[in-house]
Design an enzyme around this catalytic site. Sequence first.
Site, PDB file in Angstrom:
ATOM      1  N   HIS A 152     -10.655   6.527 -67.329  1.00  0.00           N
ATOM      2  CA  HIS A 152     -12.025   6.933 -67.067  1.00  0.00           C
ATOM      3  C   HIS A 152     -12.228   5.127 -66.877  1.00  0.00           C
ATOM      4  O   HIS A 152     -12.147   4.306 -67.408  1.00  0.00           O
ATOM      5  CB  HIS A 152     -12.593   7.238 -67.674  1.00  0.00           C
ATOM      6  CG  HIS A 152     -12.312   8.298 -68.366  1.00  0.00           C
ATOM      7  ND1 HIS A 152     -12.097   9.585 -69.901  1.00  0.00           N
ATOM      8  CD2 HIS A 152     -10.737   9.291 -67.543  1.00  0.00           C
ATOM      9  CE1 HIS A 152     -11.588  10.916 -70.078  1.00  0.00           C
ATOM     10  NE2 HIS A 152     -11.140  10.764 -69.115  1.00  0.00           N
TER      11      HIS A 152
ATOM     12  N   ASP B 179      -8.536  15.193 -66.027  1.00  0.00           N
ATOM     13  CA  ASP B 179      -7.361  13.916 -66.393  1.00  0.00           C
ATOM     14  C   ASP B 179      -6.053  14.897 -65.496  1.00  0.00           C
ATOM     15  O   ASP B 179      -5.410  13.847 -65.120  1.00  0.00           O
ATOM     16  CB  ASP B 179      -6.803  13.456 -68.177  1.00  0.00           C
ATOM     17  CG  ASP B 179      -8.118  12.537 -68.148  1.00  0.00           C
ATOM     18  OD1 ASP B 179      -9.407  12.293 -67.794  1.00  0.00           O
ATOM     19  OD2 ASP B 179      -8.436  13.012 -69.657  1.00  0.00           O
TER      20      ASP B 179
ATOM     21  N   LYS C  10     -16.963  -1.837 -71.230  1.00  0.00           N
ATOM     22  CA  LYS C  10     -17.066  -1.382 -73.022  1.00  0.00           C
ATOM     23  C   LYS C  10     -16.689  -2.227 -74.269  1.00  0.00           C
ATOM     24  O   LYS C  10     -16.047  -2.933 -74.227  1.00  0.00           O
ATOM     25  CB  LYS C  10     -15.756  -0.024 -72.598  1.00  0.00           C
ATOM     26  CG  LYS C  10     -16.732   1.299 -71.789  1.00  0.00           C
ATOM     27  CD  LYS C  10     -15.334   2.239 -71.751  1.00  0.00           C
ATOM     28  CE  LYS C  10     -16.361   3.689 -70.990  1.00  0.00           C
ATOM     29  NZ  LYS C  10     -15.295   4.658 -70.743  1.00  0.00           N
TER      30      LYS C  10
ATOM     31  N   TYR D 224     -17.499   3.683 -79.380  1.00  0.00           N
ATOM     32  CA  TYR D 224     -17.611   2.554 -78.592  1.00  0.00           C
ATOM     33  C   TYR D 224     -19.176   2.610 -78.134  1.00  0.00           C
ATOM     34  O   TYR D 224     -19.659   3.233 -77.541  1.00  0.00           O
ATOM     35  CB  TYR D 224     -16.512   3.001 -77.569  1.00  0.00           C
ATOM     36  CG  TYR D 224     -16.844   3.947 -76.791  1.00  0.00           C
ATOM     37  CD1 TYR D 224     -17.774   3.633 -74.926  1.00  0.00           C
ATOM     38  CD2 TYR D 224     -16.461   5.251 -76.849  1.00  0.00           C
ATOM     39  CE1 TYR D 224     -17.216   5.092 -74.276  1.00  0.00           C
ATOM     40  CE2 TYR D 224     -16.369   6.167 -76.413  1.00  0.00           C
ATOM     41  CZ  TYR D 224     -17.102   7.015 -74.954  1.00  0.00           C
ATOM     42  OH  TYR D 224     -17.136   7.207 -73.909  1.00  0.00           O
TER      43      TYR D 224
END
Length: 194
Positions: free
Chosen positions: A61, A169, A70, A130
């Site tokens: 992503h 996905d 991230k 995250y």
Amino acid sequence: MKITETKIPAVKLIEPKVFGDERGFFMETWNEKAFREAGIHATFVQDNHSRSVKNTLRGQHYQIKQPQGKFVRVTRGEVFDVAVDLRTGSPTFGQWVGEYLSEENNRMLWMPPGFAHGFLVTSDMADFQYKCTDFYAPEHERSIRWNDPSLNVNWGVTNPEDLLLSGKDKDAQSLEEAMDELTEYFAAKTEHKP
């Protein structure tokens, strides 16, 4: 805290010092001063936590217009975590780096804006946490196919039919299909510094 470059210098592996005894453990997971000294200049605006079962593959992503840096870690179980460089002006464009992150090894990974991110759960269950440098924007979210042959990410998957993938996905585009948009948004709008 040990911070080292991976084979893509912009992506850093962070290994915190863990202090433990019979009561449990303590570790520092974020220290702005230490990270700045290592060249990580990030301001985080959002924290996320996902729980996934074994063989779940999330990714790869990324966001256009609002690319996210991230800082990722696993607090339960284990994942194989992957970052792919989508910064079209970068010398490592199209390359990937992968690390096993787990509650046992306490490793963490930093990837700056302009990277696609994904992970595969290798334990029975995993809690993945995250921090992001920009807000989630579903209208700008994109996904590169997990098994795109041009990226050749070695996920260590022997039976792809066992993977658990979301609809988005499964329908993700190839890197080639994404190139026009990547060039428009990532060539001038993300840093290519290590």
